[in-house]
Motif scaffolding. Structure first.
Motif, PDB file in Angstrom:
ATOM      1  N   GLU A  84       0.808  -1.216   0.000  1.00  0.00           N
ATOM      2  CA  GLU A  84       0.000   0.000   0.000  1.00  0.00           C
ATOM      3  C   GLU A  84       0.844   1.269   0.000  1.00  0.00           C
ATOM      4  O   GLU A  84       0.313   2.372  -0.182  1.00  0.00           O
ATOM      5  N   CYS A  85       2.153   1.124   0.185  1.00  0.00           N
ATOM      6  CA  CYS A  85       3.016   2.283   0.423  1.00  0.00           C
ATOM      7  C   CYS A  85       4.151   2.344  -0.586  1.00  0.00           C
ATOM      8  O   CYS A  85       4.267   1.503  -1.470  1.00  0.00           O
ATOM      9  N   ASP A  86       4.999   3.346  -0.437  1.00  0.00           N
ATOM     10  CA  ASP A  86       6.208   3.500  -1.237  1.00  0.00           C
ATOM     11  C   ASP A  86       7.405   3.608  -0.314  1.00  0.00           C
ATOM     12  O   ASP A  86       7.391   4.381   0.646  1.00  0.00           O
ATOM     13  N   TYR A  90       6.394   5.911   2.688  1.00  0.00           N
ATOM     14  CA  TYR A  90       5.336   6.866   2.412  1.00  0.00           C
ATOM     15  C   TYR A  90       4.007   6.130   2.230  1.00  0.00           C
ATOM     16  O   TYR A  90       3.819   5.384   1.263  1.00  0.00           O
ATOM     17  N   CYS A  91       3.101   6.368   3.169  1.00  0.00           N
ATOM     18  CA  CYS A  91       1.770   5.754   3.104  1.00  0.00           C
ATOM     19  C   CYS A  91       0.688   6.830   3.187  1.00  0.00           C
ATOM     20  O   CYS A  91      -0.454   6.555   3.554  1.00  0.00           O
ATOM     21  N   ASP A  92       1.037   8.041   2.876  1.00  0.00           N
ATOM     22  CA  ASP A  92       0.113   9.158   3.023  1.00  0.00           C
ATOM     23  C   ASP A  92      -0.923   9.181   1.902  1.00  0.00           C
ATOM     24  O   ASP A  92      -0.619   8.894   0.750  1.00  0.00           O
ATOM     25  N   ASN A 122      -5.192   9.742   5.931  1.00  0.00           N
ATOM     26  CA  ASN A 122      -5.812   8.441   5.704  1.00  0.00           C
ATOM     27  C   ASN A 122      -7.093   8.336   6.533  1.00  0.00           C
ATOM     28  O   ASN A 122      -7.622   9.357   7.002  1.00  0.00           O
ATOM     29  N   ARG A 126      -3.609   7.277   1.205  1.00  0.00           N
ATOM     30  CA  ARG A 126      -3.903   5.993   0.526  1.00  0.00           C
ATOM     31  C   ARG A 126      -5.247   5.401   0.965  1.00  0.00           C
ATOM     32  O   ARG A 126      -5.511   4.240   0.685  1.00  0.00           O
ATOM     33  N   ARG A 127      -6.035   6.156   1.705  1.00  0.00           N
ATOM     34  CA  ARG A 127      -7.328   5.674   2.229  1.00  0.00           C
ATOM     35  C   ARG A 127      -7.158   4.465   3.147  1.00  0.00           C
ATOM     36  O   ARG A 127      -8.043   3.602   3.240  1.00  0.00           O
ATOM     37  N   LEU A 128      -6.044   4.389   3.818  1.00  0.00           N
ATOM     38  CA  LEU A 128      -5.779   3.276   4.729  1.00  0.00           C
ATOM     39  C   LEU A 128      -6.668   3.375   5.964  1.00  0.00           C
ATOM     40  O   LEU A 128      -6.904   4.460   6.490  1.00  0.00           O
TER      41      LEU A 128
END
Length: 348
Positions: free
Chosen positions: A45-47, A57-59, A81, A61-63
């Motif tokens: 889900e991230c980079d 970076y997981c900003d 998120n 992402r609708r997590l």
């Protein structure tokens, strides 16, 4: 002199934050897409850019939960998120984490499981703004130096919630529901604290028990009606004090309470003062606009005027009071000889 450089650099950064008082974290990092392809161990889900392998970076992402964090990550961006909880094992592999950004999610205090942060033994910055916290998360790593919990639902800081954080230099608590009783004693023992922002809360008094190391205190937009006579005497390092948009009146401001040599900037605008408070000759910036002041008393700035006795004020704002240019006595020119801005009246 070299020993002073880190402290001067920190002060410059904090003053920069003060000028844009509600600065967010975006200045701390660059977009992940500019850092190249993602590494193989990254959560899908991230980079995790191979050119910056210590960041994840997981900003945006609708997590709804925190994804698995591979070992070695030092900078984790989870802002913007829909995360609503933090499980106890969320950071089990994050023992190297330095920065954790959780701004703009839906996390409540009750949804943070016990022990969730105990593995974060190296954490330096925790950005937890714009969530639904009613109390701060704890315990936190003793390495923490910056804490942001802006725009939550904090009504109190329980005693001990910040204990042991001897490296903490900066706390941002604006836009909450804090009361004076709710933060009483909360800052005791924070021996490195230089910056505290409690603006836009429900404080009736300036925060009590703050450490003597404090250099910047912002308490704008509260319900403060008085300042204890010896309050600033207990803060010998304080240089910047903002108490604008409060309920200060002459009866709650003892004579000489602001006459301290350490202050560089004092903001008392948008209050109910009827007279100009006495200030020290070292003060450089004084903001008193939109009060009820009707007399320009030169003795508020200079008890004696002479070759070596004069005010160091550079900026003085008195617009929005019951004053005109004719209210300023001629001897003010000698007392305020370093002033580059003197604003009096509605159109000056």
């Amino acid at each position: 002199m070299s020993r002073l450089l880190p402290h001067v650099a920190l002060l410059a950064i904090l003053i920069g934050c003060a000028l844009c008082q509600y600065e967010d974290y975006e200045s701390y990092y660059g977009p992940s897409h500019m850092l190249g392809p993602s590494g193989p161990n990254c959560a899908p889900e991230c980079d995790c850019p191979v050119n910056f392998p210590s960041a994840m970076y997981c900003d945006g992402r609708r997590l709804k939960s925190i994804p698995p964090i591979p070992p070695g990550i030092k900078y984790l961006y989870l802002q913007n998120n829909q995360i609503h909880e933090i499980k106890s094992g969320a950071f089990v592999n994050a023992t190297d984490l330095r920065w954790l950004v959780l701004d703009h999610n839906r996390i409540t205090t009750n949804a943070v499981e016990e022990g969730a942060f105990e593995k974060l033994v190296s954490l330096e910055k925790l950005f937890f703004s714009y969530n639904d916290l009613t109390e701060p998360v704890s315990p936190l790593a003793k390495t923490l130096n910056e804490l942001k919990m802006i725009g939550n639902k904090l009504s109190k800081l329980p005693l001990g919630s910040l204990s042991g954080l001897a490296n903490l230099t900066s706390i941002h608590l604006q836009e909450n529901e804090l009361t004076s009783e709710g933060i009483s004693g909360a800052f005791k023992g924070l021996s490195s604290l230089v910056y505290l922002d409690v603006s836009q809360n429900r404080l009736g008094l300036l925060p009590a028990g703050v450490p003597s190391s404090l250099e910047m205190l912002y308490a704008d937009h509260n319900e403060i009606s008085s300042v204890p006579k010896d309050y600033l005497q207990q803060l010998p390092a304080l240089q910047y004090l903002r108490v604008s948009h409060n309920k200060l009146a002459d009866s709650g401001v003892p004579a000489g309470v602001f006459n301290v040599s350490s202050l560089i900037e004092l903001d008392l605008s948008f209050n109910n003062l009827q007279t100009i408070p006495e200030v020290h000759e070292n003060l450089e910036n004084l903001y008193l606009q939109v009060n009820q002041i009707s007399k320009f008393d030169i003795e508020s700035f200079c008890k004696v005027v002479g070759p070596l006795n004069y005010s160091r004020l550079r900026h003085l704002r008195l617009d929005g009071n019951n004053l005109t240019r004719s209210s300023v006595p001629l001897e003010a020119a000698n007392c305020l000889r370093q002033a580059t801005e003197l604003t009096v009246g509605a159109t000056d």
